[in-house]
Design a protein around this motif. Structure first.
Motif, PDB file in Angstrom:
ATOM      1  N   VAL A 171       4.044   5.354   3.880  1.00 56.14           N
ATOM      2  CA  VAL A 171       3.785   5.980   2.798  1.00 56.14           C
ATOM      3  C   VAL A 171       4.535   7.261   2.023  1.00 56.14           C
ATOM      4  O   VAL A 171       4.960   7.381   0.782  1.00 56.14           O
ATOM      5  CB  VAL A 171       1.961   6.455   2.662  1.00 56.14           C
ATOM      6  CG1 VAL A 171       2.338   7.550   3.470  1.00 56.14           C
ATOM      7  CG2 VAL A 171       1.408   6.875   1.732  1.00 56.14           C
ATOM      8  N   CYS A 184      -8.951   8.809  -8.661  1.00 59.98           N
ATOM      9  CA  CYS A 184      -8.281   8.555  -8.163  1.00 59.98           C
ATOM     10  C   CYS A 184      -7.294   7.971  -8.897  1.00 59.98           C
ATOM     11  O   CYS A 184      -6.169   8.097  -8.585  1.00 59.98           O
ATOM     12  CB  CYS A 184      -8.645   8.639  -6.805  1.00 59.98           C
ATOM     13  SG  CYS A 184      -8.419   6.551  -6.076  1.00 59.98           S
ATOM     14  N   LEU A 235      -6.615   4.885  -9.000  1.00 59.89           N
ATOM     15  CA  LEU A 235      -6.160   2.977  -8.127  1.00 59.89           C
ATOM     16  C   LEU A 235      -7.145   1.685  -8.806  1.00 59.89           C
ATOM     17  O   LEU A 235      -6.810   0.887  -9.162  1.00 59.89           O
ATOM     18  CB  LEU A 235      -7.531   2.819  -6.309  1.00 59.89           C
ATOM     19  CG  LEU A 235      -6.639   3.472  -5.306  1.00 59.89           C
ATOM     20  CD1 LEU A 235      -7.627   3.107  -3.953  1.00 59.89           C
ATOM     21  CD2 LEU A 235      -5.141   2.798  -4.945  1.00 59.89           C
ATOM     22  N   LEU A 238      -0.782   7.564  -5.767  1.00 56.27           N
ATOM     23  CA  LEU A 238      -2.637   8.831  -5.984  1.00 56.27           C
ATOM     24  C   LEU A 238      -2.052  10.386  -5.817  1.00 56.27           C
ATOM     25  O   LEU A 238      -0.999  11.161  -4.859  1.00 56.27           O
ATOM     26  CB  LEU A 238      -3.402   8.397  -4.728  1.00 56.27           C
ATOM     27  CG  LEU A 238      -3.499   7.199  -4.759  1.00 56.27           C
ATOM     28  CD1 LEU A 238      -4.827   6.498  -3.470  1.00 56.27           C
ATOM     29  CD2 LEU A 238      -4.146   6.171  -5.709  1.00 56.27           C
ATOM     30  N   LEU A 263      -6.431   8.110   2.802  1.00 54.01           N
ATOM     31  CA  LEU A 263      -7.641   7.229   2.343  1.00 54.01           C
ATOM     32  C   LEU A 263      -6.827   6.019   4.083  1.00 54.01           C
ATOM     33  O   LEU A 263      -7.207   4.962   4.990  1.00 54.01           O
ATOM     34  CB  LEU A 263      -7.067   6.404   1.146  1.00 54.01           C
ATOM     35  CG  LEU A 263      -7.334   6.905   0.861  1.00 54.01           C
ATOM     36  CD1 LEU A 263      -6.946   6.012  -1.017  1.00 54.01           C
ATOM     37  CD2 LEU A 263      -9.077   6.643   0.523  1.00 54.01           C
ATOM     38  N   GLY A 264      -5.114   6.178   4.245  1.00 50.62           N
ATOM     39  CA  GLY A 264      -4.933   4.973   5.457  1.00 50.62           C
ATOM     40  C   GLY A 264      -5.132   4.944   6.631  1.00 50.62           C
ATOM     41  O   GLY A 264      -4.477   4.350   7.278  1.00 50.62           O
ATOM     42  N   LEU A 324      -0.579   3.095  -2.431  1.00 49.40           N
ATOM     43  CA  LEU A 324      -1.509   4.529  -2.530  1.00 49.40           C
ATOM     44  C   LEU A 324      -0.635   6.512  -2.527  1.00 49.40           C
ATOM     45  O   LEU A 324      -1.482   6.882  -2.246  1.00 49.40           O
ATOM     46  CB  LEU A 324      -1.927   4.271  -0.713  1.00 49.40           C
ATOM     47  CG  LEU A 324      -2.993   3.725  -0.945  1.00 49.40           C
ATOM     48  CD1 LEU A 324      -3.284   2.922   0.814  1.00 49.40           C
ATOM     49  CD2 LEU A 324      -4.105   3.449  -1.463  1.00 49.40           C
ATOM     50  N   SER A 325       0.795   6.340  -2.121  1.00 48.19           N
ATOM     51  CA  SER A 325       1.528   7.036  -2.254  1.00 48.19           C
ATOM     52  C   SER A 325       1.629   7.892  -3.655  1.00 48.19           C
ATOM     53  O   SER A 325       2.245   8.460  -3.984  1.00 48.19           O
ATOM     54  CB  SER A 325       2.771   6.064  -1.691  1.00 48.19           C
ATOM     55  OG  SER A 325       3.541   6.119  -2.949  1.00 48.19           O
ATOM     56  N   ALA A 344       0.772  -1.260  -0.060  1.00 45.79           N
ATOM     57  CA  ALA A 344       0.091   0.067  -0.193  1.00 45.79           C
ATOM     58  C   ALA A 344       1.062   0.960  -0.118  1.00 45.79           C
ATOM     59  O   ALA A 344       0.104   2.421  -0.679  1.00 45.79           O
ATOM     60  CB  ALA A 344      -1.149  -0.207   1.163  1.00 45.79           C
ATOM     61  N   SER A 345       2.389   0.825   0.380  1.00 46.39           N
ATOM     62  CA  SER A 345       2.948   2.479   0.427  1.00 46.39           C
ATOM     63  C   SER A 345       3.179   2.394  -0.760  1.00 46.39           C
ATOM     64  O   SER A 345       4.302   3.636  -1.327  1.00 46.39           O
ATOM     65  CB  SER A 345       3.619   2.108   1.285  1.00 46.39           C
ATOM     66  OG  SER A 345       4.421   0.994   1.235  1.00 46.39           O
ATOM     67  N   GLY A 402      -3.195   9.455  -0.450  1.00 45.67           N
ATOM     68  CA  GLY A 402      -3.259   7.734  -0.225  1.00 45.67           C
ATOM     69  C   GLY A 402      -2.408   8.377   1.311  1.00 45.67           C
ATOM     70  O   GLY A 402      -3.385   7.340   2.451  1.00 45.67           O
TER      71      GLY A 402
END
Length: 341
Positions: free
Chosen positions: A253, A147, A149, A124, A132-133, A121-122, A117-118, A129
């Motif tokens: 992240v 976004c 994803l 985005l 969201l986290g 999401l980073s 996820a890091s 990110g």
């Protein structure tokens, strides 16, 4: 399941008759959790290295999926969270529908958004990110596309037709597969309360240097301009979630923003092993007890407050695990390093 997918995907990569791989759920969800409860029970009944061994296999599969030499099409018609996000978010194509929703709520049980996820999401927009986290916010299919994803929005009623068309593809050429999926794609529209319509504010607040500063800036916004629901929801979530996990995610992240998927997965493994081993605290086991087992929703975090979580404590999660039972994670050499997000 992880071992079976790994075995099959490895075979598909070298099979010249296979042009692409379709990854989908069997039922009303794509994939949501399922590994946390078994990880806790196996650790409590045996040794922390039991779930660590599984986690090593899971991250190796995530790496294989992200670097697959054949196009992988994830059809996400339902919930995608946790381990399911690790499988799908780094694939070549990520198709969502009106029934899809995404979330990474691990902080609420003393974990952190992991499985790469890091990385995904980073990448985005701005600091979405981080948002969201830290807040566990759910996104619907339209928001996932907007976004970044997801790559395509296809109504669920068209999925059977799309899948039939994909099964007849005779090439692994990305542009050809893209053109085919585009034929089934429709425009996705955001709802008025979508956080993506508030990106300027999210970037302003969630770009702060520390979790404490983020919460403070959100509180000041409420004082000055009144309480918007997305802000109060975010503050409530962060104030009840694991303080240590919040700080782990913010650092993770931000490191991930300039790292490869491999580096992000390796860091996830180190952090998770510290969590399973209880190097610093018992938060994961306590959060699982409160949320998944006893379900009293009253976890007692240690430390209980953000200001009590020191930089030295957070640093320990990012260091090598000093334990004779610990095994380092090493990925096989892969020539297809992704640039998919």
């Amino acid at each position: 399941m992880v071992c079976q997918i790994t075995q099959n995907l490895t075979l598909y990569e070298t099979d010249p008759s296979v042009k692409l791989v379709i990854l989908k759920g069997n039922g009303t969800v794509f994939c949501a959790g399922g590994d946390v409860i078994s990880a806790v029970t196996s650790s409590l009944s045996g040794h922390w290295t039991y779930p660590a061994s599984f986690y090593k296999k899971q991250l190796t599969l995530d790496h294989l999926m992200a670097t697959c030499k054949k196009p992988v099409v994830s059809i996400i018609n339902g919930v995608v969270m946790g381990g399911g996000a690790g499988l799908s978010m780094n694939t070549t194509f990520r198709i969502v529908t009106e029934k899809s929703f995404f979330a990474m709520p691990e902080i609420s049980i003393g974990l952190f958004p992991d499985v790469g996820a890091s990385y995904f999401l980073s990448r985005l927009p701005n600091h979405f990110g981080e948002y969201l986290g830290l807040t566990g916010r759910r996104l619907n299919g339209a928001e996932m596309v907007k976004c970044g994803l997801a790559t395509h929005f296809v109504p669920s009623k068209k999925l059977n037709f799309l899948e039939n068309a994909l099964q007849n593809v005779t090439t692994s050429d990305i542009s050809t597969v893209t053109a085919l999926i585009d034929k089934f794609t429709e425009t996705a529209y955001l709802m008025e309360d979508s956080p993506l319509k508030r990106l300027d504010k999210i970037n302003k607040f969630f770009s702060k240097g520390t979790v404490e500063e983020i919460i403070l800036s959100l509180g000041k916004e409420i004082e000055i301009n009144g309480a918007e629901k997305w802000i109060t929801d975010a503050m409530t979530y962060m104030r009840t979630s694991c303080p240590t996990s919040l700080k782990i995610w913010l650092r993770s992240v931000r490191e991930g923003r300039s790292q490869t998927i491999e580096q992000c997965l390796l860091r996830d493994y180190n952090i998770m092993c510290h969590i399973l081993r209880r190097t610093v605290s018992n938060d994961f086991y306590e959060g699982s007890r409160a949320k998944l087992f006893d379900k009293d929703n009253k976890p007692v975090w240690d430390p209980p407050k953000l200001e009590q979580v020191s930089e030295e404590m957070v640093n320990q999660y990012f260091e090598k695990v000093e334990d004779e039972n610990w095994e380092c994670l090493q990925f096989p050499d892969r020539s297809n390093i992704p640039s998919k997000l």
